[in-house]
Design a protein around this motif. Structure first.
Motif, PDB file in Angstrom:
ATOM      1  N   ASP A  23       0.809  -1.218   0.000  1.00  0.00           N
ATOM      2  CA  ASP A  23       0.000   0.000   0.000  1.00  0.00           C
ATOM      3  C   ASP A  23       0.845   1.272   0.000  1.00  0.00           C
ATOM      4  OD1 ASP A  23      -2.240  -1.520  -0.003  1.00  0.00           O
ATOM      5  OD2 ASP A  23      -2.715  -1.273   2.128  1.00  0.00           O
ATOM      6  N   CYS A  38      -9.628   2.828  -7.566  1.00  0.00           N
ATOM      7  CA  CYS A  38      -9.163   3.224  -6.234  1.00  0.00           C
ATOM      8  C   CYS A  38      -7.952   4.149  -6.299  1.00  0.00           C
ATOM      9  CB  CYS A  38      -8.816   1.998  -5.403  1.00  0.00           C
ATOM     10  SG  CYS A  38      -7.411   1.060  -6.078  1.00  0.00           S
ATOM     11  N   TYR A  93     -11.986   1.240  -0.512  1.00  0.00           N
ATOM     12  CA  TYR A  93     -10.521   1.263  -0.434  1.00  0.00           C
ATOM     13  C   TYR A  93      -9.934   2.252  -1.442  1.00  0.00           C
ATOM     14  CZ  TYR A  93      -5.645  -0.169  -1.071  1.00  0.00           C
ATOM     15  OH  TYR A  93      -4.292  -0.180  -1.189  1.00  0.00           O
ATOM     16  N   ASP A 125     -13.695  -4.528  -1.283  1.00  0.00           N
ATOM     17  CA  ASP A 125     -13.758  -3.306  -0.479  1.00  0.00           C
ATOM     18  C   ASP A 125     -13.888  -2.114  -1.423  1.00  0.00           C
ATOM     19  OD1 ASP A 125     -13.574  -1.231   1.282  1.00  0.00           O
ATOM     20  OD2 ASP A 125     -11.603  -1.785   2.097  1.00  0.00           O
ATOM     21  N   ARG A 166      -9.192  -3.374  -4.378  1.00  0.00           N
ATOM     22  CA  ARG A 166      -9.709  -4.530  -3.639  1.00  0.00           C
ATOM     23  C   ARG A 166     -11.167  -4.746  -4.041  1.00  0.00           C
ATOM     24  NH1 ARG A 166      -7.378  -3.051   2.417  1.00  0.00           N
ATOM     25  NH2 ARG A 166      -5.138  -3.103   1.837  1.00  0.00           N
TER      26      ARG A 166
END
Length: 284
Positions: free
Chosen positions: A220, A274, A248, A245, A242
């Protein structure tokens, strides 16, 4: 008149007597001055002449064995390299440096670029646990033993660019911030999928100009990701984001280079939702 005549007769007799005494004394010490120890100018002159006779002629062949020219491993590291406090600079060493040199234990920064190092073994850095930066750019490294970097818990920067690696070894995860393996022979099978997974402090990851078919797991915290000029053909929805998610966000990533790969990025719009920047690459 009589005195002058006596003197003229006496001189030849003294000369003859001195000559006889010279001959007698000279027999006491062969080839020495008559009846005297070697001293002063004459003694030094005679010793010098004897010494000159003992010297070989200038054009005589010397049959004594000569030491063959060795490689860099035969010489002390700080004679071949520049050693400053905590830093060792071994760049373009002559004679050729084919192995990692023995390093002072307090070495913190090693620059051994543009040599002919071929292999990294587990013993090379076993005693230099305080290393923070290793730059081995531009060597001939084709093999790195697993565990070669395992003791380097303080290592922050590692460059293996411009070598001949076909696979990556286990890398120290604790503090590594920058890893460069540009321009090697790496394929996806030579880079474990989770090779960088535990590197929570990794900010710069450079794997350009290799033969990778897929993108490995990207931590990350990575800010710069260079994967240009590989053989990457697709981008998975979970490569950067993700799928489980939707909230995210990958905010740290400032630059992703995928140019020079066969992948058509426009086919994977959901793979970049994202991210705050789109990858550089082919979209049509």
């Amino acid at each position: 008149m009589k005195a002058l005549l006596f003197t003229c007769m006496l001189v030849p007799w003294l000369v003859a007597a001195s000559a006889r005494r010279f001959d007698q004394d000279s027999q006491l010490i062969p080839r020495s001055l008559p009846g005297r120890e070697l001293s002063g100018y004459f003694g030094d002159h005679l010793k010098s002449s004897r010494a000159r006779r003992a010297l070989p002629l200038a054009d005589e062949l010397d049959d004594s064995p000569t030491k063959e020219e060795g490689d860099a491993s035969d010489l002390p590291t700080c004679l071949l390299c520049v050693c400053l406090t905590g830093s060792v600079y071994c760049e373009e060493v002559s004679p050729d440096m084919t192995t990692v040199p023995s390093l002072p234990k307090e070495t913190t920064y090693l620059y051994a670029r543009f040599n002919k190092i071929k292999k990294i073994s587990t013993k090379d850095f076993a005693d230099t646990v305080s290393l923070k930066r290793i730059d081995l750019t531009g060597n001939l490294i084709s093999e790195i033993e697993d565990g070669a970097f395992s003791k380097l818990m303080d290592l922050e920067e590692l460059s293996l660019a411009d070598n001949r690696l076909v696979k990556l070894p286990m890398l120290p995860a604790a503090k590594l911030k920058s890893f460069n393996a540009n321009n090697n022979l790496l394929k996806t099978k030579g880079v474990k999928a989770n090779a960088f997974k535990k590197m929570t402090k990794l900010a710069n990851l450079f794997l350009a100009d290799n033969q990778l078919e897929a993108i490995p797991h990207i931590p990350d915290g990575v800010r710069l990701l260079h994967l240009q000029n590989n053989n990457i053909t697709e981008v998975n929805v979970d490569t950067f984001c993700r799928s489980n998610d939707t909230y995210y966000l990958r905010l740290s990533l400032n630059e992703v280079r995928l140019d020079g790969n066969p992948v058509l990025l426009s086919k994977y719009p959901d793979s970049f939702t994202c991210m705050k920047v789109l990858p550089i690459g082919r979209y049509r």
